[in-house]
Design an enzyme around this catalytic site. Sequence first.
Site, PDB file in Angstrom:
ATOM      1  N   HIS A 136      71.263  18.630  32.261  1.00 28.79           N
ATOM      2  CA  HIS A 136      71.077  19.808  31.270  1.00 28.79           C
ATOM      3  C   HIS A 136      69.695  20.332  31.417  1.00 28.79           C
ATOM      4  CE1 HIS A 136      71.368  22.576  27.497  1.00 28.79           C
ATOM      5  NE2 HIS A 136      70.138  22.402  27.542  1.00 28.79           N
ATOM      6  N   GLU A 162      80.139  35.441   5.754  1.00 26.47           N
ATOM      7  CA  GLU A 162      78.842  35.698   5.507  1.00 26.47           C
ATOM      8  C   GLU A 162      77.854  35.646   7.059  1.00 26.47           C
ATOM      9  OE1 GLU A 162      79.960  33.655   3.296  1.00 26.47           O
ATOM     10  OE2 GLU A 162      79.590  35.043   1.227  1.00 26.47           O
ATOM     11  N   ASN A 203      82.031  21.928  30.169  1.00 26.89           N
ATOM     12  CA  ASN A 203      81.467  20.936  31.181  1.00 26.89           C
ATOM     13  C   ASN A 203      81.640  19.589  30.283  1.00 26.89           C
ATOM     14  OD1 ASN A 203      79.313  20.981  29.140  1.00 26.89           O
ATOM     15  ND2 ASN A 203      77.986  22.021  30.810  1.00 26.89           N
ATOM     16  N   PHE A 256      73.712  34.330  -1.785  1.00 30.35           N
ATOM     17  CA  PHE A 256      74.467  33.791  -0.637  1.00 30.35           C
ATOM     18  C   PHE A 256      73.859  34.429   0.622  1.00 30.35           C
ATOM     19  CE2 PHE A 256      77.965  33.469  -3.960  1.00 30.35           C
ATOM     20  CZ  PHE A 256      77.836  32.369  -4.294  1.00 30.35           C
TER      21      PHE A 256
END
Length: 596
Positions: free
Chosen positions: A197, A348, A121, A374
């Site tokens: 919205h 990840e 949109n 990580f």
Amino acid sequence: MFLYSWLHLAGFDLPLDEVKRFRQHHSMTPGHPEFPNSEHNTPGIECTTGPLGAGVSNAVGFAVSEKMAEALFNTKDHKIFDHHIYALAGDGCFQEGVSAEAAAFAAHEKLDNLIVLYDSNEVTLDKMGEYTQSEDILKRYEAYGWEVYEIDGHDLNAVEKTLAAAKASDNGKPKFIKCNTIIGKGMVETEGTNAAHGEAGVPYVDNAKKNIGLPVDEKWYVSKETRYFFDQVQQKNKVKYDEWQKTFKAWSEANPDLAKMLHNAVDDKVHSAEEMLNAIPPTGAKAEATRVSGNKVIQHIAKLVPNYISGSADLHGSCRNYIEGGGNFGTGFDKKYSGRNLYFGIREHAMGTILNGIAYHGIFKASGSTFAVFVDYLRPTLRVAALAELNRVSWILTHDSIGVGEDGPTHQPVETVSGLRVFPNIDVYRPGDAEETVAAYVHSVTRKDGPTALILSRQNVDQNDALPVTERRHGTLKGAYIAKKETAPLDLIIIATGSEVQHALKVGKDIPGARVVSMPCMSVFERQSDEYKEGVLPSTCTKRIAMEAGVSGLWYKYASKVVGVDRFGFSAPGNIVMKELGMTPENLKAQIEMMN
Ligand SMILES: Cc1ncc(C[n+]2csc(CCOP(=O)(O)OP(=O)(O)O)c2C)c(N)n1
Ligand SMILES: [Mg+2]
């Protein structure tokens, strides 16, 4: 509200009164849909939504799980798994990077059972789409290897036709349907703008209702035609459902072993922790890295839990979580969809959301590995797994401390492990030797109410051989236990975890009044009875010191003094980094001597 209203109309047990209680305390309709957990049980909610982008990659996890189930359970005579995965997503979902990682993986593994509808949109929350995006998303998905379609999203015939075409196509490509839409269509004052919205649309709703012929004064109105339409759909689906039940019954009778495996998998029926501990022989390990111990344990776990799978973000070799003989998931090379090892590539974040998607799908138990440091790349997904109580998920995080050494501070976790402990509902295990590693793994597959993180060392650690195997294992299942009992009246407790337990034992054995407590998992210890906790850490003994190669903060809950690492590390051999930053028995001893 979109999802709740559809579930209500489609005949799920979601009464209109609950739809009306949207976003209220204890309602079945929380602000963002939540996967059934200890606080919510809304039928039809397939995953927790909220963080944009996560849904697209959760859907990839569903598609993985479905492909795996097809490969494992379908037979020549009976096809019991054949469903498609649908995801509805907006501009925000494709702006978020995680969807890109997952989309590349989905195309690479040819997940052609996945159909994503893009509500295009050209509007986000703050601004019109053109303010922040100018890429051609359709071309991007085409470049990943998806089959792409573009339609007018308000043309329902086009939607139906395109979905049918996407479903019928098993050409190895996931499907991406760009549906061009106008947000708030019919709300003439704001349609097509970001104002539609959220709340900014509210004043214009009455006018919009009038324009499309709905009664203005009824707020929860369902027209007769709408009810009739959904009733018809339900009846049609019921016929298909009954047909499937017949196939399923025939399949179950013809394949009793597979049927048992499937039932156990869906019901999450696993051996008890006790049975698993009995089935895994003592490791007999000498000095050994806990990641290496983990590699031996995971082979046992894979046999005991046939629906257990284990992926990695390109670190199977380092994290040692490869299931031997389990095969590799996917297509091409030596891969097949029944493979139990998943190669996520260096993605990840997608790995985390895909693991969650597999868990939501409700058949497999999925673990994924990377270097501990990580884990921040998948942190958003840990959070959702924890709050959604996804016990089918675990993370295998190795290279657990500054002990990593040469790779330097970017690869040496310092704040990481404590950073995981602060999540509600994640059990973070940092085992101190091979037997503790056995129990930590067993916990990760027997836990019923949330995910587990396994934090394993790169470097060797000594074994606490002075204590029988079963005491180390059972103590680990309780989160903390006495690893060495005092031989004189108790006047000092040394608490340690992971690779620092060996130092605590070395120092503790020369101090008669010292007790050494190994605490591989704080949260599990906290859930024990007061009696057990008092037995391990008697409140009368206030002289307590904790040692961990990581930030000290959390340990002050248990100790008055902490030997920790409250700075980043540096590049040098691991034992040098450990020594320079005080992670030695000598320093522990010196710190104890300074206590009064
Ligand atoms: C990761 C994340 N960041 C921010 C938000 C807050 N947020 C909710 S909706 C939204 C805009 C989404 O735009 P789009 O996906 O295009 O939805 P539309 O407004 O078109 O319905 C934002 C920024 C969020 N939910 N998740
Ligand atoms: Mg939008």
